[in-house]
Structures are given as C-alpha cells and as structure tokens.
Design an enzyme around this catalytic site. Structure first.
Site, PDB file in Angstrom:
ATOM      1  NE  ARG A  72       0.669  12.418   1.933  1.00  0.00           N
ATOM      2  CZ  ARG A  72       0.479  13.228   0.980  1.00  0.00           C
ATOM      3  NH1 ARG A  72      -0.463  14.756   1.296  1.00  0.00           N
ATOM      4  NH2 ARG A  72       1.482  13.656   0.053  1.00  0.00           N
ATOM      5  CE1 TYR A  96       2.808  16.847  -1.068  1.00  0.00           C
ATOM      6  CE2 TYR A  96       1.826  16.105  -3.937  1.00  0.00           C
ATOM      7  CZ  TYR A  96       1.753  15.966  -2.396  1.00  0.00           C
ATOM      8  OH  TYR A  96       1.239  14.983  -1.718  1.00  0.00           O
ATOM      9  CG  HIS A 104      -3.829  12.540  -1.621  1.00  0.00           C
ATOM     10  ND1 HIS A 104      -4.043  12.898  -0.140  1.00  0.00           N
ATOM     11  CD2 HIS A 104      -4.993  12.907  -1.916  1.00  0.00           C
ATOM     12  CE1 HIS A 104      -5.878  13.140   0.161  1.00  0.00           C
ATOM     13  NE2 HIS A 104      -5.817  12.603  -1.679  1.00  0.00           N
TER      14      HIS A 104
END
Ligand SMILES: Cc1ncc(C[n+]2csc(CCOP(=O)(O)OP(=O)(O)O)c2C)c(N)n1
Ligand SMILES: [Mg+2]
Lengths: 357, 326
Positions: free
Chosen positions: A255, A268, A259
């Site tokens: 990814r 993160y 998100h």
C-alpha cells in the site's frame, strides 16, 4: 495420520526490472493487450490522485487510495468475462472501471451520494463493501445461484490481508470448498490493515496457506505484475466456470498511500520498507517492459497520461455537475413498496422543509 | 383439509411454494436429511433434492450472507437459523447488507430473502435457547419482522414472506409449534404483511400481543369475560413495519391498552407501541398503557423460566389494574 506436505506456488512473469522471466501467457501475446493493461493502471493511478485532490479540497469525502495496487485490479478486470460477477471491497477502482462502473459514479459514492452505486452500465456486480470481509459471503451465495442454474459463469471477490483474519472470510472459503462453488477469492495483500502490519495479523506463513485448511487451491501471485495476476485469475476462472472449483489467490503488493484520506501512514510505516516498495511498484516496472520489448516511447507515455487526465477531468465535471437528489429521496428505497409509516415520515419531513425552507 | 400444527403449517407452506416456484431454496444447519431440529423442513429434501434444501456448514454469518448473494441473483433463499440464540453472528449481514442492499444501490440490487428462527421460552431448553429478541430486528430499517402465532397465520405469513421482494425476519414461537391444530386449506393464499389480526372483539380493554404469548392473552381474555370484562385481543403478527392504525383504532374504542410480550421489558416492541399510543392515541387513553413482559434480566434457565414468562395471572391482573384506573 500423516498430514500431506504442501508448498505454495508464487506466480511471477516479471523481474524487478520489468524483464520477462518467461514467455507471455497465450491470451496476452499482442502488444495492444499489454498496452491495455498498462492503460488501465495509468488511468487508475491518475483517477486515484485526482480523487485524493478532490477530498483535500473539500469536494469529496473520505477516499481509500489504491496507489501501488493497480496491477491486481487490472489483471482481474481483463481476466473476467462480462457476465461473471465482481464482488469488490473498496480498493478496486481498476477492476470496477473495466466492468462498466463509471468514474463519476465512484466519485459520487465517495462524495456521499448513493446513486454512485446504482451503476448505469453494470447490473450485477456488487457495490463497494466497507464492513470488512462481509462481501466474501455474498460472493459465495452468488456462486451458489450460478451453479444452481448451471450458467457456467464465475464470481470474483476481493478483500485485504487484514480481512483474512475475520470469520466471514474463513466461513466463505470453507463453504465455497464444501459446496464446490465457482468463486475466486483474491486477497490484496498490501501488508497493512490500517496501521497493523501483516506480522501482527497472523502466524500463517502465507495467506494462500489458508486455502489448504478448507481443501481449496491456494496460490500466490506477484500482485504488482498485471500479467501474472491475469494468468492466475484466468486459470482460476476456468476452473470455476467449468469445474465449480474455488480458488484463493494471494496477490502480493504494497500500500503506497495512506489507508484512506483520513489516515496518516507516517505515524506507523517503516520508511525503508516503503522506499523499497516504491522501486517495485507496478507502473514503473510495466513501463520498463513496454519500453524494452514493445518500443514504448516517452511520447507514447506522455500521450497516455494526458489522455487519462482528460478522461478523469471529464468524470470530475460530470460528478460536480450532478444535480442533487430529490429532497427526501432516501425514504424511497427501503422497501419495494414504501410502508405506510415511511410515507408518513417522509411527508412530515417534506412539510417541515416547506415550512422552514 | 387437514388439521395441522404450526410446525406442519410451516412445512406445508414450504412444500406449496417450492412446487410452484423453482427459485425458492432452503438453506441452514440440519435442514436437509434431518428435516430441521424441529422438523420444519421434514421431507422437503426428498421431494426437492439437496440443491434446493441445502445442509450448510455450521457458520451463521455465511449462511445469511450467502442468502444475500443468492437473493441478489434473483433466487428466493429461505435461510434457517437453528435457534434465535445463534442468529447473532449473522446480525452483521442482516443489518449491514440485507437491510441496506436496495437502498445503497438505489434499487439496482435487492434482497428477497427470508431469515427464519425459532424463538422464545417455555420448552425447557438449555441456556441460550429461550430468549425473545425481536426488538433487535424491529429496530433495523429495511427488514420486516413477522411472528405467526397460529398454524393458519404461519402458513399464510410464511408464503407472504417468501414472496415479498425484501428481507423478512420470520420468527417462529417454538413453544406453540406443536400446541393445538387448525384446519388449513393448502391453497397457497398468503396473508398481508402489514396488518395486525384482531383475534377477539371487545369493548373494555385492548390486549396487544404476539407470538406464543397470544395463547395466555386469549386465556386471560376468556377468564376476564367471566368476570364481566370484555377484552379485545390483537395479534400484532407483523411486528415491523407496525400496523399501528389497527391498534389505535381499537384503543379509540376501548380507551385502555395492555401489551404482553415475552421479551425483556425495556426498549422493546411494547415500548414502541406505548410511545405511539402516547402520541397519536393520547386523546383516546383513559388509563396508562401497561406492559406485561419478561424482565430486564438474563432469562433464567428452564427450572425458573415460568417465573420470567408473562402468564395468565399477570395478564389478568394488569387488565384489572387498567380497568380500575379512573
Ligand atoms: C468489520 C470491520 N472492522 C473494522 C473496520 C475498519 N477498517 C476499515 S479498513 C480496515 C483495515 C482493513 O485492512 P485490509 O483488510 O488489509 O484491507 P486494506 O485496507 O489494507 O486494503 C479496518 C480495520 C471495518 N471497515 N470493518
Ligand atoms: Mg491490507
């Protein structure tokens, strides 16, 4: 009792430099076909960027980017037949646009308007699914209906790596195996479920392994390579259409975006891993293949991006020019025939609207 | 015409509809060879085969979820959840998908399915087998909730539920599954899904109930009749959408209303009816609306379940209390 040993095959056709590792699959021998695959990925990338911009400028709501994962959707879309059924999750722009969902419809949905899932040109595919893994169950039911009527069609459903931890996912692959149904489960393994890395999601060595527990075929594929994705999908779909055999495909990708637009992955993510993933993302690699083997020029590339940009701009214009829903339209789709009470609730609401403007 | 129990009526409705409609498919745990743990689907696999009467793996969410996929393809799945206590893993599928599919695709995809479950207490069943949680489903916009209380209504309402173009949660009061028989003409006639049934006319008090409690409500009405109190008994039957007009009309004549349900007291279907009476019906009310219900406790295990269930005595007392209010 001896448990059989097993290995999980990983299908690849390109190396990290975009060089062919082996001959192309029969169904993808033509230059035009490869350019089509590339064109879908580029269109999706351009659409994705613009969708994020729309959100950033307040012209659209939260949007889940599919940057870096375009090859999965491109491969699925090319492998599916028109009369197959697609049951997506929410990172499937590349497949959806190949299946007749309009880009303005996708924008309309993320822009907060249900009409974006009415799909003018696509009657059977399911809409985007937000409750994780619940869509796997629907795919199983659709496959049952197809088998029931002996239609020789198949269902493809997608989900993320995080989704494979959920009961619905296990229940679905299990039923598909037990009932021998024509459905293909494609897992977009982008290594993250929001901020939770795959390592925290499961101790299973691969996601494809999960197929073995329920007695169906499990296979891994380089999910940044649309040719390989096409190839495994094509085979799985044939097995589904002809032999009612389900397959679980784990597509390995990464990814590259947040998100969703409501997320900040810098909180993160691991910068080194991310930088490495950037170097093997699908578009760069596929462009190299076209340049090396198919006389694809920078001018060709620019023309393709320009054309995609125009198409996306047109979709944005249609999206922004879409008239509002009729007031209280949301009352009208609860039941085939509105209930007495809903008719009253709508009338009261409309009366209030008239009264207070 | 044959005398039938509620359970046999369900079975007969299935057989009727499956003969005339190839799209009807039953699925659930033990529904096939075993004919369902209560035998509601007994004999159907023999007549219609395992394509149409499907024993599924033990997985409630996918049972309902696959029903949704089948329904979207134009089949008419009737899924059985073995007991209401085990329906909860599938609530996600019901509230997030079955109830919303028509709306979220603006009518492009629809969900003509029936979700059946036996429910309610009084049969000395193990833990988790006796609760009544119809209010959970009645609170979900987009699903119908139907509860038959007699063989004839089970037959007619199940046919209606199968033919309805939207999802129906069909809850069967298992305490009266085999209690009492009724002659049913197997003519395929469905009952309406949007009206209450007036089971007994009366002018003093309106007694509103549904499911197995209809039995005690009717018994209470007979007892009260002997004491000179004339009770009108309404079987709500189609819990949601609620036919409040029939209840309002009755209360406009009686001025008094007692609501009986097995489910826990608070936030339930009884509360909804009471709220509507306090609104639209306020001018007719001569007394406060009284609820006779289960309690806001975990339902006791079977040895004490009768303490929990609303019995004839509690209903009679409540009606008298209502009558005494001036
Ligand atoms: C049942 C459920 N739980 C939680 C969420 C909130 N949520 C949305 S996306 C997501 C992560 C999903 O990860 P994955 O399945 O790997 O898909 P990805 O987003 O990475 O493509 C979560 C937790 C949800 N939508 N549904
Ligand atoms: Mg993921």
């Amino acid at each position: 009792m001896q448990v059989p040993e097993f290995t999980i095959e990983t299908v690849e056709t390109l190396d990290s430099e975009g060089r062919l590792l082996r001959p192309l699959p029969g169904a993808l021998r033509e230059r035009e076909q490869l350019i089509d695959l590339y064109q879908i990925m580029v269109l999706t990338r351009v659409f994705d960027r613009e969708a994020i911009n729309l959100q950033r400028t307040g012209a659209m709501g939260t949007y889940p980017s599919c940057e870096g994962q375009e090859a999965i959707g491109a491969g699925i879309g090319v492998a599916m037949r028109k009369d197959d059924v697609f049951v997506p999750y929410y990172r499937d722009v590349a497949t959806q646009i190949q299946r007749g969902v309009l880009m303005e419809e996708i924008l309309l949905y993320w822009g907060g308007d249900e009409r974006g899932q009415k799909y003018r040109d696509q009657s059977q595919d399911f809409p985007v699914c937000i409750p994780i893994a619940t869509q796997s169950c629907h795919a199983v039911g659709i496959a049952y209906a197809i088998k029931y009527r002996a239609e020789g069609r198949a269902v493809v459903t997608t989900c993320g790596d995080g989704a494979t931890s959920k009961g619905d996912f296990y229940e679905s692959i299990n039923v598909a195996g037990a009932m021998s149904l024509p459905v293909v489960f494609v897992v977009n393994n982008n290594r993250w479920a929001i901020s939770v890395p795959l390592a925290k999601q499961t101790a299973s060595q691969t996601i494809a392994h999960k197929a073995l527990a329920v007695g169906i075929t499990g296979i891994r594929v380089d999910g940044n390579d649309p040719i390989a994705v096409f190839e495994v999908l094509d085979e799985a779909l044939e097995r589904a259409r002809h032999d009612n055999q389900p397959t679980l495909i784990e597509a390995l990708t990464y990814r590259l975006g947040d998100h969703t637009t409501a997320d900040d992955a810098s909180r993160y993510h691991d910068q080194r891993e991310y930088d490495e993933a950037r170097t093997i993302e699908p578009l760069i690699r596929f462009k190299r293949l076209l340049q090396n083997e198919y006389q694809w020029s920078d001018a060709d590339d620019k023309a393709l991006y320009d054309d995609s940009g125009k198409r996306v701009q047109q979709a944005i214009e249609v999206y922004q020019a879409t008239s509002d829903q009729a007031p209280g339209d949301f009352f009208d789709y609860m039941f085939a025939k509105p209930t007495t009470d809903l008719v009253r609730q709508k009338k009261a609401w409309l009366d209030g609207l008239k009264h207070h403007g | 015409m044959a005398e039938q129990t509620l359970l046999e009526a369900v079975n007969q409705a299935f057989a009727y509809e499956m003969r005339v409609d190839e799209e009807v498919v039953i699925l659930g745990e033990d529904v096939g060879v075993n004919g369902g743990v209560f035998r509601a689907t007994d004999g159907l696999i023999e007549e219609f085969g395992d394509r149409r009467v499907v024993d599924t793996p033990l997985a409630e969410s996918v049972i309902v979820g696959m029903g949704i996929g089948m329904a979207a393809q134009g089949l008419k799945p009737v899924v059985e959840l073995q007991f209401m206590g085990f329906i909860y893993p599938a609530i996600d599928q019901i509230i997030n998908h079955a109830a919303r599919l028509r709306n979220r695709t603006r009518g492009r995809l629809t969900c003509p399915m029936v979700i059946r479950a036996p429910f309610g207490g009084g049969i000395h069943a193990p833990e988790h087998h006796s609760e009544s949680t119809e209010a959970i489903f009645a609170h979900m916009p987009g699903v119908r909730v139907v509860i038959p209380s007699s063989p004839a209504r089970a037959y007619g309402l199940l046919l209606a539920a199968i033919r309805d173009p939207d999802p129906v949660v069909f809850l069967e009061p298992k305490r009266v599954y085999r209690l009492g028989k009724q002659e049913i003409e197997n003519n395929g006639e469905a009952l309406p899904l949007d009206s209450c049934f007036i089971l007994r006319d009366g002018i003093d008090v309106t007694l509103v109930s549904w499911g197995a409690s209809i039995k005690e409500s009717l018994e209470a009405a007979s007892e009260l009749a002997q004491q000179g109190i004339d009770v009108e008994v309404i079987d709500v039957a189609t819990i949601s959408p609620l036919d409040i007009d029939t209840i309002l009309d009755s209360v406009s004549r009686t001025g008094r209303c007692v609501i009986v349900h097995e489910a826990a007291r608070s936030f339930g279907v009884g509360a909804e009816i009471a709220a509507q009476l306090a609104g639209e019906g306020i001018a007719s009310l001569l007394a406060p609306v009284i609820r006779v219900t289960g309690f806001d406790t975990v339902m006791p295990l079977y040895r004490y379940e009768q303490d929990y269930l609303p019995g004839v005595i509690r209903i009679v007392d409540a009606v008298k209390q209502s009558m005494e209010y001036r």
